[in-house]
Design a protein around this motif. Sequence first.
Motif, PDB file in Angstrom:
ATOM      1  N   ARG A 126      15.473  53.080  -0.682  1.00  0.00           N
ATOM      2  CA  ARG A 126      16.528  54.020  -1.046  1.00  0.00           C
ATOM      3  C   ARG A 126      15.637  55.374  -1.360  1.00  0.00           C
ATOM      4  NH1 ARG A 126      18.073  49.653  -3.892  1.00  0.00           N
ATOM      5  NH2 ARG A 126      17.731  50.602  -5.843  1.00  0.00           N
ATOM      6  N   VAL A 127      14.312  55.028  -2.073  1.00  0.00           N
ATOM      7  CA  VAL A 127      13.591  56.220  -2.277  1.00  0.00           C
ATOM      8  C   VAL A 127      12.801  56.896  -1.033  1.00  0.00           C
ATOM      9  CG1 VAL A 127      10.968  56.778  -3.096  1.00  0.00           C
ATOM     10  CG2 VAL A 127      12.491  54.711  -4.420  1.00  0.00           C
ATOM     11  N   ARG A 128      12.740  56.037  -0.145  1.00  0.00           N
ATOM     12  CA  ARG A 128      12.179  56.763   1.347  1.00  0.00           C
ATOM     13  C   ARG A 128      13.282  57.597   1.792  1.00  0.00           C
ATOM     14  NH1 ARG A 128      11.653  56.846   6.715  1.00  0.00           N
ATOM     15  NH2 ARG A 128       9.479  56.935   7.238  1.00  0.00           N
ATOM     16  N   GLU A 129      14.598  57.037   1.672  1.00  0.00           N
ATOM     17  CA  GLU A 129      15.823  57.851   2.175  1.00  0.00           C
ATOM     18  C   GLU A 129      16.108  59.199   1.258  1.00  0.00           C
ATOM     19  OE1 GLU A 129      20.587  57.242   1.880  1.00  0.00           O
ATOM     20  OE2 GLU A 129      19.549  55.516   2.728  1.00  0.00           O
ATOM     21  N   LYS A 130      15.659  59.063  -0.157  1.00  0.00           N
ATOM     22  CA  LYS A 130      16.011  60.200  -0.780  1.00  0.00           C
ATOM     23  C   LYS A 130      14.824  61.308  -0.336  1.00  0.00           C
ATOM     24  CE  LYS A 130      17.110  62.252  -5.027  1.00  0.00           C
ATOM     25  NZ  LYS A 130      17.584  62.028  -6.286  1.00  0.00           N
ATOM     26  N   LEU A 131      13.493  60.789  -0.303  1.00  0.00           N
ATOM     27  CA  LEU A 131      12.389  61.779   0.069  1.00  0.00           C
ATOM     28  C   LEU A 131      12.894  62.532   1.155  1.00  0.00           C
ATOM     29  CD1 LEU A 131       9.447  59.917  -1.207  1.00  0.00           C
ATOM     30  CD2 LEU A 131       9.927  61.951  -1.742  1.00  0.00           C
ATOM     31  N   LEU A 132      13.091  61.628   2.450  1.00  0.00           N
ATOM     32  CA  LEU A 132      13.550  62.376   3.689  1.00  0.00           C
ATOM     33  C   LEU A 132      14.697  63.470   3.447  1.00  0.00           C
ATOM     34  CD1 LEU A 132      13.118  59.079   5.860  1.00  0.00           C
ATOM     35  CD2 LEU A 132      11.651  61.425   5.969  1.00  0.00           C
ATOM     36  N   ARG A 133      15.720  62.913   2.537  1.00  0.00           N
ATOM     37  CA  ARG A 133      16.717  63.705   2.537  1.00  0.00           C
ATOM     38  C   ARG A 133      16.263  65.039   1.731  1.00  0.00           C
ATOM     39  NH1 ARG A 133      20.112  60.373   0.287  1.00  0.00           N
ATOM     40  NH2 ARG A 133      19.554  60.864  -2.086  1.00  0.00           N
ATOM     41  N   GLN A 134      15.594  65.021   0.604  1.00  0.00           N
ATOM     42  CA  GLN A 134      15.133  66.302   0.123  1.00  0.00           C
ATOM     43  C   GLN A 134      14.256  67.196   0.860  1.00  0.00           C
ATOM     44  OE1 GLN A 134      13.553  64.325  -3.894  1.00  0.00           O
ATOM     45  NE2 GLN A 134      14.720  66.055  -4.489  1.00  0.00           N
ATOM     46  N   LEU A 135      13.176  66.534   1.778  1.00  0.00           N
ATOM     47  CA  LEU A 135      12.403  67.376   2.628  1.00  0.00           C
ATOM     48  C   LEU A 135      13.350  67.970   3.711  1.00  0.00           C
ATOM     49  CD1 LEU A 135       9.780  64.944   3.397  1.00  0.00           C
ATOM     50  CD2 LEU A 135       9.427  67.243   2.416  1.00  0.00           C
ATOM     51  N   ALA A 136      14.433  67.431   4.190  1.00  0.00           N
ATOM     52  CA  ALA A 136      15.346  67.852   5.212  1.00  0.00           C
ATOM     53  C   ALA A 136      16.005  69.175   4.499  1.00  0.00           C
ATOM     54  CB  ALA A 136      16.287  67.077   5.524  1.00  0.00           C
ATOM     55  N   GLU A 137      16.565  68.893   3.340  1.00  0.00           N
ATOM     56  CA  GLU A 137      17.080  69.850   2.495  1.00  0.00           C
ATOM     57  C   GLU A 137      16.416  71.297   2.290  1.00  0.00           C
ATOM     58  OE1 GLU A 137      19.037  67.954  -0.947  1.00  0.00           O
ATOM     59  OE2 GLU A 137      20.426  66.954   0.431  1.00  0.00           O
ATOM     60  N   ASN A 138      15.247  71.034   2.252  1.00  0.00           N
ATOM     61  CA  ASN A 138      14.314  71.901   1.725  1.00  0.00           C
ATOM     62  C   ASN A 138      13.446  72.478   2.883  1.00  0.00           C
ATOM     63  OD1 ASN A 138      14.410  72.565  -1.310  1.00  0.00           O
ATOM     64  ND2 ASN A 138      14.106  70.417  -1.018  1.00  0.00           N
ATOM     65  N   GLY A 139      13.913  72.423   4.265  1.00  0.00           N
ATOM     66  CA  GLY A 139      13.152  73.114   5.252  1.00  0.00           C
ATOM     67  C   GLY A 139      12.696  72.234   6.420  1.00  0.00           C
ATOM     68  N   GLY A 140      12.701  71.025   6.271  1.00  0.00           N
ATOM     69  CA  GLY A 140      12.517  69.881   7.273  1.00  0.00           C
ATOM     70  C   GLY A 140      11.265  69.363   6.961  1.00  0.00           C
ATOM     71  N   HIS A 141      10.780  68.622   8.245  1.00  0.00           N
ATOM     72  CA  HIS A 141       9.665  67.764   7.904  1.00  0.00           C
ATOM     73  C   HIS A 141       8.835  67.766   9.354  1.00  0.00           C
ATOM     74  CE1 HIS A 141       7.433  63.701   7.761  1.00  0.00           C
ATOM     75  NE2 HIS A 141       7.422  64.108   6.541  1.00  0.00           N
ATOM     76  N   PRO A 142       7.785  67.621   9.455  1.00  0.00           N
ATOM     77  CA  PRO A 142       6.701  67.744   8.588  1.00  0.00           C
ATOM     78  C   PRO A 142       6.443  68.958   8.047  1.00  0.00           C
ATOM     79  CG  PRO A 142       5.766  67.254  10.859  1.00  0.00           C
ATOM     80  CD  PRO A 142       7.263  67.723  11.053  1.00  0.00           C
ATOM     81  N   VAL A 143       5.550  68.454   7.059  1.00  0.00           N
ATOM     82  CA  VAL A 143       5.251  69.804   6.096  1.00  0.00           C
ATOM     83  C   VAL A 143       4.405  70.923   6.888  1.00  0.00           C
ATOM     84  CG1 VAL A 143       3.634  70.528   4.094  1.00  0.00           C
ATOM     85  CG2 VAL A 143       5.182  68.633   3.853  1.00  0.00           C
ATOM     86  N   GLU A 144       3.495  70.251   7.891  1.00  0.00           N
ATOM     87  CA  GLU A 144       2.529  70.928   8.601  1.00  0.00           C
ATOM     88  C   GLU A 144       3.363  72.335   9.291  1.00  0.00           C
ATOM     89  OE1 GLU A 144       2.662  67.639   9.223  1.00  0.00           O
ATOM     90  OE2 GLU A 144       0.942  67.372   7.893  1.00  0.00           O
ATOM     91  N   GLU A 145       4.841  72.021   9.613  1.00  0.00           N
ATOM     92  CA  GLU A 145       5.781  73.019  10.222  1.00  0.00           C
ATOM     93  C   GLU A 145       5.997  74.055   9.239  1.00  0.00           C
ATOM     94  OE1 GLU A 145       9.012  70.863  11.893  1.00  0.00           O
ATOM     95  OE2 GLU A 145       7.624  69.722  13.434  1.00  0.00           O
ATOM     96  N   PHE A 146       5.832  74.107   7.981  1.00  0.00           N
ATOM     97  CA  PHE A 146       6.106  75.283   7.090  1.00  0.00           C
ATOM     98  C   PHE A 146       5.163  76.246   7.109  1.00  0.00           C
ATOM     99  CE2 PHE A 146       7.684  71.087   4.809  1.00  0.00           C
ATOM    100  CZ  PHE A 146       9.049  71.544   4.935  1.00  0.00           C
ATOM    101  N   GLU A 147       5.770  77.373   6.745  1.00  0.00           N
ATOM    102  CA  GLU A 147       4.945  78.703   6.880  1.00  0.00           C
ATOM    103  C   GLU A 147       4.633  78.755   5.389  1.00  0.00           C
ATOM    104  OE1 GLU A 147       5.626  82.279   8.542  1.00  0.00           O
ATOM    105  OE2 GLU A 147       6.502  81.334  10.220  1.00  0.00           O
ATOM    106  N   GLY A 148       3.233  78.746   4.802  1.00  0.00           N
ATOM    107  CA  GLY A 148       3.155  78.831   3.382  1.00  0.00           C
ATOM    108  C   GLY A 148       2.852  77.363   2.792  1.00  0.00           C
ATOM    109  N   ASP A 149       2.410  77.272   1.785  1.00  0.00           N
ATOM    110  CA  ASP A 149       2.136  76.268   1.188  1.00  0.00           C
ATOM    111  C   ASP A 149       2.801  75.782  -0.273  1.00  0.00           C
ATOM    112  OD1 ASP A 149       0.024  75.343   3.046  1.00  0.00           O
ATOM    113  OD2 ASP A 149      -1.465  76.808   2.011  1.00  0.00           O
ATOM    114  N   ASP A 150       3.970  75.414   0.051  1.00  0.00           N
ATOM    115  CA  ASP A 150       5.119  75.003  -0.907  1.00  0.00           C
ATOM    116  C   ASP A 150       4.537  73.818  -1.664  1.00  0.00           C
ATOM    117  OD1 ASP A 150       6.685  74.310  -2.712  1.00  0.00           O
ATOM    118  OD2 ASP A 150       8.570  74.929  -1.682  1.00  0.00           O
ATOM    119  N   PRO A 151       4.105  73.832  -2.994  1.00  0.00           N
ATOM    120  CA  PRO A 151       3.315  72.680  -3.653  1.00  0.00           C
ATOM    121  C   PRO A 151       4.337  71.547  -3.646  1.00  0.00           C
ATOM    122  CG  PRO A 151       3.167  74.395  -4.928  1.00  0.00           C
ATOM    123  CD  PRO A 151       3.609  75.083  -3.831  1.00  0.00           C
TER     124      PRO A 151
END
Length: 65
Positions: free
Chosen positions: A8-33
Amino acid sequence: MSSSLKARVREKLLRQLAENGGHPVEEFEGDDPRLVAMDGDLAALDEVADDDPLVEELAAKYWVP
């Protein structure tokens, strides 16, 4: 619920990452902490057993029932 707390924790983390721009972090522009922290927590979660105290800690941090 039939799924484990870790699942359930893993599912929540994946959902939050998807809602905030996707996964993995390396694909983001900028470094959102916040996104970097969530990605790190997901990686740490994947490394521990279901009964590891980290699972409970992350469940509390991300409000997983």
